[in-house]
Design an enzyme around this catalytic site. Structure first.
Site, short mmCIF file in Angstrom:
data_model
loop_
_atom_site.label_atom_id
_atom_site.label_comp_id
_atom_site.label_asym_id
_atom_site.label_seq_id
_atom_site.Cartn_x
_atom_site.Cartn_y
_atom_site.Cartn_z
N HIS A 137 0.71 -1.61 -0.04
CA HIS A 137 -0.11 0.05 0.15
C HIS A 137 0.89 1.62 0.02
CE1 HIS A 137 -3.67 -2.21 0.69
NE2 HIS A 137 -3.11 -2.58 1.07
N THR A 191 14.78 -5.49 8.09
CA THR A 191 14.31 -3.89 7.79
C THR A 191 15.62 -3.67 6.09
OG1 THR A 191 15.02 -3.37 9.16
CG2 THR A 191 12.77 -4.00 9.30
N LYS A 192 16.91 -4.30 6.72
CA LYS A 192 17.98 -3.55 6.39
C LYS A 192 18.82 -5.02 5.48
CE LYS A 192 18.88 -0.06 9.48
NZ LYS A 192 18.22 0.20 10.33
#
Ligand SMILES: CC(C)(COP(=O)(O)OP(=O)(O)OC[C@H]1O[C@@H](n2cnc3c(N)ncnc32)[C@H](O)[C@@H]1OP(=O)(O)O)[C@@H](O)C(=O)NCCC(=O)NCCS
Length: 211
Positions: A137, A191-192
């Protein structure tokens, strides 16, 4: 303390296990045929595979799913009890490319590809792992309420290099690159990007140690 089973229980046990073995053997053949059909029907290019259970496969007309030799897949509890009853999911959107190298093994893994996901050789992915290259989204609250939501989502390629091991129930987010031989602890949210030869774990995943 020594406990001996009554004779009739042992017979029942033996019959149960024999029937289970025959049932599993028949399932192995039907699973392979169904899976072959699912891959062919979705125009996926798969060199060779072994499967327990059947996955969910959805490749859009302009999408590409390429899988190398010796691909091994566990769907449902029979393949790998850690991933419980889930199936593997291969979702490849229009103009997206999902590439899986040789000798890769996955259990109840969801690969949701809207742009590009590349998985190297000898990668092992644990039960219930999710890898996606999009936020699905828009991050803009106004756009998210509108019809333009899906056209404004961020998409970034994910790359998992050779010999990486991803622990069960981890989530690998968009744009992440995991270096060769690295390990992701169970239940991590990555996330990294992660360099080669390191262990990372936690939410968000943090450096644990070098290998
Ligand atoms: C990541 C992993 C390989 C590390 O194993 P290890 O080298 O034996 O690590 P240790 O147990 O010594 O832990 C080292 C540190 O990492 C932390 N850690 C280990 N696994 C972790 C995880 N999954 N999430 C968060 N932190 C974790 C420990 O708490 C410890 O922290 P501390 O040094 O602050 O005390 C292991 O814990 C793991 O998660 N294995 C995945 C198993 C799996 O899911 N297999 C797939 C099945 S299908």
């Amino acid at each position: 303390m020594k406990y001996t089973y009554p004779y009739c229980i042992m017979i029942i046990n033996l019959i149960y296990k024999s029937l289970r073995r025959i049932y599993n053997y028949i399932c192995q053949i039907t699973d392979h045929l169904i899976c072959w059909w699912l891959f062919k029907g979705n125009n996926a290019h798969v060199k060779s595979f072994r499967t327990i259970g059947t996955p969910y496969v959805m490749v859009a007309m302009e999408g590409k799913l390429l899988i190398g030799n010796n691909f091994s897949m566990n769907n449902g509890i029979k393949g790998n009890p850690i991933g419980c009853y889930s199936k593997c999911t291969f979702f490849v959107d229009r103009n997206a490319t999902l590439i899986i190298g040789n000798n890769v093994g996955i259990s109840q893994t969801a690969l949701i590809c809207h742009k590009s996901i590349t998985i190297g050789n000898f990668v092992k992915i644990g039960g219930g792992v999710k890898i996606y290259d999009t936020d699905f989204h828009s991050l803009n609250s106004k756009i998210r309420k509108s019809k333009d939501d899906l056209n404004n989502r961020i998409e970034k390629s994910v790359i998992i290099h050779d010999n990486v091991f991803i622990g069960a129930y981890s989530i690998i987010l968009k744009g992440v690159v995991i270096g060769e031989n690295s390990i992701i602890g169970a239940g991590s949210v990555v996330t990294k990007s992660i360099p080669a030869n390191q262990i990372w774990a936690g939410n968000p995943a943090k450096f644990i140690r070098n290998i």
